[in-house]
Write a protein that holds these residues in place. Structure first.
Motif, PDB file in Angstrom:
ATOM      1  N   ASN A  56       0.841  -1.207   0.000  1.00 40.08           N
ATOM      2  CA  ASN A  56       0.000   0.000   0.000  1.00 40.08           C
ATOM      3  C   ASN A  56       0.870   1.249   0.000  1.00 40.08           C
ATOM      4  OD1 ASN A  56       0.656  -1.081   2.674  1.00 40.08           O
ATOM      5  ND2 ASN A  56      -0.442   0.689   3.481  1.00 40.08           N
ATOM      6  N   LYS A  57       0.435   2.235  -0.786  1.00 41.94           N
ATOM      7  CA  LYS A  57       1.163   3.507  -0.877  1.00 41.94           C
ATOM      8  C   LYS A  57       0.302   4.683  -0.417  1.00 41.94           C
ATOM      9  CE  LYS A  57       3.886   1.823  -4.817  1.00 41.94           C
ATOM     10  NZ  LYS A  57       4.209   2.036  -6.255  1.00 41.94           N
ATOM     11  N   ASN A  58      -0.958   4.638  -0.720  1.00 33.27           N
ATOM     12  CA  ASN A  58      -1.839   5.761  -0.408  1.00 33.27           C
ATOM     13  C   ASN A  58      -2.833   5.461   0.707  1.00 33.27           C
ATOM     14  OD1 ASN A  58      -1.207   7.783  -2.748  1.00 33.27           O
ATOM     15  ND2 ASN A  58      -1.441   5.810  -3.760  1.00 33.27           N
ATOM     16  N   ILE A  59      -3.112   4.195   0.939  1.00 37.83           N
ATOM     17  CA  ILE A  59      -4.049   3.807   1.989  1.00 37.83           C
ATOM     18  C   ILE A  59      -3.255   3.396   3.219  1.00 37.83           C
ATOM     19  CG2 ILE A  59      -5.895   2.219   2.634  1.00 37.83           C
ATOM     20  CD1 ILE A  59      -6.530   1.973  -0.352  1.00 37.83           C
ATOM     21  N   PRO A  60      -3.486   4.022   4.373  1.00 38.37           N
ATOM     22  CA  PRO A  60      -2.736   3.689   5.589  1.00 38.37           C
ATOM     23  C   PRO A  60      -2.891   2.222   5.983  1.00 38.37           C
ATOM     24  CG  PRO A  60      -3.977   5.734   5.888  1.00 38.37           C
ATOM     25  CD  PRO A  60      -4.445   5.119   4.596  1.00 38.37           C
ATOM     26  N   SER A  61      -1.787   1.625   6.406  1.00 34.23           N
ATOM     27  CA  SER A  61      -1.829   0.220   6.829  1.00 34.23           C
ATOM     28  C   SER A  61      -2.794   0.026   7.982  1.00 34.23           C
ATOM     29  CB  SER A  61      -0.421  -0.238   7.239  1.00 34.23           C
ATOM     30  OG  SER A  61       0.467  -0.180   6.149  1.00 34.23           O
ATOM     31  N   GLY A  62      -2.880   1.048   8.867  1.00 30.47           N
ATOM     32  CA  GLY A  62      -3.754   0.939  10.033  1.00 30.47           C
ATOM     33  C   GLY A  62      -5.214   0.752   9.659  1.00 30.47           C
ATOM     34  N   GLU A  63      -5.651   1.403   8.562  1.00 32.31           N
ATOM     35  CA  GLU A  63      -7.048   1.269   8.146  1.00 32.31           C
ATOM     36  C   GLU A  63      -7.338  -0.148   7.661  1.00 32.31           C
ATOM     37  OE1 GLU A  63      -8.431   4.158   5.416  1.00 32.31           O
ATOM     38  OE2 GLU A  63      -7.700   5.887   6.581  1.00 32.31           O
ATOM     39  N   ILE A  64      -6.415  -0.697   6.877  1.00 29.91           N
ATOM     40  CA  ILE A  64      -6.592  -2.063   6.385  1.00 29.91           C
ATOM     41  C   ILE A  64      -6.524  -3.036   7.552  1.00 29.91           C
ATOM     42  CG2 ILE A  64      -5.665  -3.843   4.850  1.00 29.91           C
ATOM     43  CD1 ILE A  64      -4.540  -1.618   3.106  1.00 29.91           C
ATOM     44  N   PHE A  65      -5.607  -2.786   8.485  1.00 27.49           N
ATOM     45  CA  PHE A  65      -5.465  -3.648   9.653  1.00 27.49           C
ATOM     46  C   PHE A  65      -6.752  -3.662  10.477  1.00 27.49           C
ATOM     47  CE2 PHE A  65      -4.489  -3.993  14.209  1.00 27.49           C
ATOM     48  CZ  PHE A  65      -3.945  -5.272  14.237  1.00 27.49           C
ATOM     49  N   ASP A  66      -7.333  -2.496  10.709  1.00 24.15           N
ATOM     50  CA  ASP A  66      -8.573  -2.420  11.498  1.00 24.15           C
ATOM     51  C   ASP A  66      -9.707  -3.164  10.810  1.00 24.15           C
ATOM     52  OD1 ASP A  66      -7.323  -0.941  13.431  1.00 24.15           O
ATOM     53  OD2 ASP A  66      -8.000   1.004  12.667  1.00 24.15           O
ATOM     54  N   LEU A  67      -9.756  -3.062   9.477  1.00 24.53           N
ATOM     55  CA  LEU A  67     -10.812  -3.751   8.721  1.00 24.53           C
ATOM     56  C   LEU A  67     -10.681  -5.262   8.869  1.00 24.53           C
ATOM     57  CD1 LEU A  67     -13.166  -3.311   6.680  1.00 24.53           C
ATOM     58  CD2 LEU A  67     -11.468  -3.566   4.865  1.00 24.53           C
ATOM     59  N   ILE A  68      -9.450  -5.757   8.768  1.00 21.78           N
ATOM     60  CA  ILE A  68      -9.200  -7.192   8.882  1.00 21.78           C
ATOM     61  C   ILE A  68      -9.395  -7.669  10.311  1.00 21.78           C
ATOM     62  CG2 ILE A  68      -7.433  -8.979   8.658  1.00 21.78           C
ATOM     63  CD1 ILE A  68      -8.696  -7.931   6.036  1.00 21.78           C
ATOM     64  N   LYS A  69      -8.973  -6.848  11.258  1.00 20.83           N
ATOM     65  CA  LYS A  69      -9.100  -7.228  12.662  1.00 20.83           C
ATOM     66  C   LYS A  69     -10.565  -7.472  13.021  1.00 20.83           C
ATOM     67  CE  LYS A  69      -8.643  -4.133  15.873  1.00 20.83           C
ATOM     68  NZ  LYS A  69      -8.075  -3.112  16.785  1.00 20.83           N
TER      69      LYS A  69
END
Length: 326
Positions: A56-69
């Motif tokens: 990922n370059k433009n989407i924060p890792s934290g947002e994807i992490f929260d979605l998966i969590k």
């Protein structure tokens, strides 16, 4: 007779007992297996404890992490942990990410040593910008012409630009997301024509001219705006003619309907490119273009072999319009 009835009743009773015994055995076996699997599913070694996001370059890792969590929290039917590596669904998790973030084109998910979940995302690469209102409010298009995000103002000049509002019913830019301005094949042909026009102009005109913008004026009419290093501009106007019925759909703004129309579209663009080069090499055109006090404003290629072009006079702003048959 009474004895026969007693024998039949006794036989039915035996069958019921056997059926009940068999059912009881299967029920106990099922409960045993269910409890065993529930217990095994909670073994720490089989639980995903870490999530790693990359690509990922433009989407924060934290947002994807929260979605998966969120998708890994909780239990199935109250017993089986969702973060067990045996139970989580890669496809469902990938679909969840792609639907949430249109900027992400595809997702690869794999586990590392059972306890670590690796999520590799591939973001869409901007190939073009489209400005529906011919202003600075523009949108990114990928190589297939899909609208997927807003484009910053500084993108002007970096990418080939399309202009022109194609659907008056759409007001907010976000409403264009996940749509295509054209079918991919038509978009590619329009871009390819621009590249061919660049070559023709480079061979026949002075200066470093290049197509900067394609203005969509309707279903069939397009203006190709040329720009040089000094920000001077001129344009060629083309018409793709009768290329079939273009219509609005759920996934595209303008769409060609038939294979026949695609063939016609190709032939028209080839013919238009040939007329452009013939015009630039014609004596009538060269007689005007060699005058240093005149500058080209447009070449109109919309009428087949009947070509119009217009020059303006740098001194006093006078114009000269000429027609040439090719």
């Amino acid at each position: 007779m009474a004895i026969k009835r007693e024998v039949l009743a006794s036989s039915k009773k035996i069958k019921r007992k056997k059926s009940f015994r068999t059912f009881s055995i299967f029920l106990c076996l099922f409960i045993f297996v269910f409890v065993l699997c529930a217990q095994l599913s909670q073994i720490e070694r089989l639980l995903i404890k870490e999530v790693e996001v990359s690509g990922n370059k433009n989407i924060p890792s934290g947002e994807i992490f929260d979605l998966i969590k969120d998708s890994l929290n909780g239990r199935y039917i109250g017993f089986f942990p969702k973060n067990n590596f045996l139970y989580y669904s890669k496809s469902a998790m990938a679909d969840l990410i792609v639907k949430k973030y249109l900027r992400i084109e595809k997702v690869e998910i794999r586990t590392d040593d059972f306890e670590k979940l690796k999520i590799i995302v591939v973001e869409r690469t901007p190939h073009y910008v489209w400005c529906p209102n011919r202003g600075n409010s523009c949108l990114y298009l990928d190589n297939n012409g899909l609208v997927y995000d807003k484009a910053p103002n500084f993108s002007d000049g970096v990418f080939l630009r399309f202009e022109g509002k194609l659907d008056d019913s759409i007001i907010k830019l976000e409403d264009y997301f996940n749509k295509k301005i054209f079918e991919t094949d038509k978009l590619n042909k329009l871009v390819k024509f621009g590249e061919e026009a660049n070559k023709i102009v480079s061979r026949n005109m002075e200066g470093k001219w290049e197509v900067n913008t394609i203005v969509v004026k309707g279903r069939e009419d397009f203006d190709y705006i040329f720009k040089d290093e000094n920000d001077r501009t001129w344009k060629i106007m083309i018409s793709t003619g009768d290329v079939g019925n273009n219509y609005l759909s759920a996934n595209s703004i303008l769409k060609d309907n038939t294979q026949k129309s695609s063939v016609t579209f190709d032939s028209i663009l080839i013919s238009t490119a040939r007329n452009l080069e013939t015009t630039l090499q014609s004596k009538a055109y060269l007689n005007i273009s060699t005058d240093k006090n005149k500058k080209i404003e447009y070449i109109d290629l919309r009428f087949g072999n009947k070509v119009f072009y217009k020059f303006s006079n740098d001194v006093g702003g006078k114009t000269a319009t000429s027609t040439s048959g090719v």
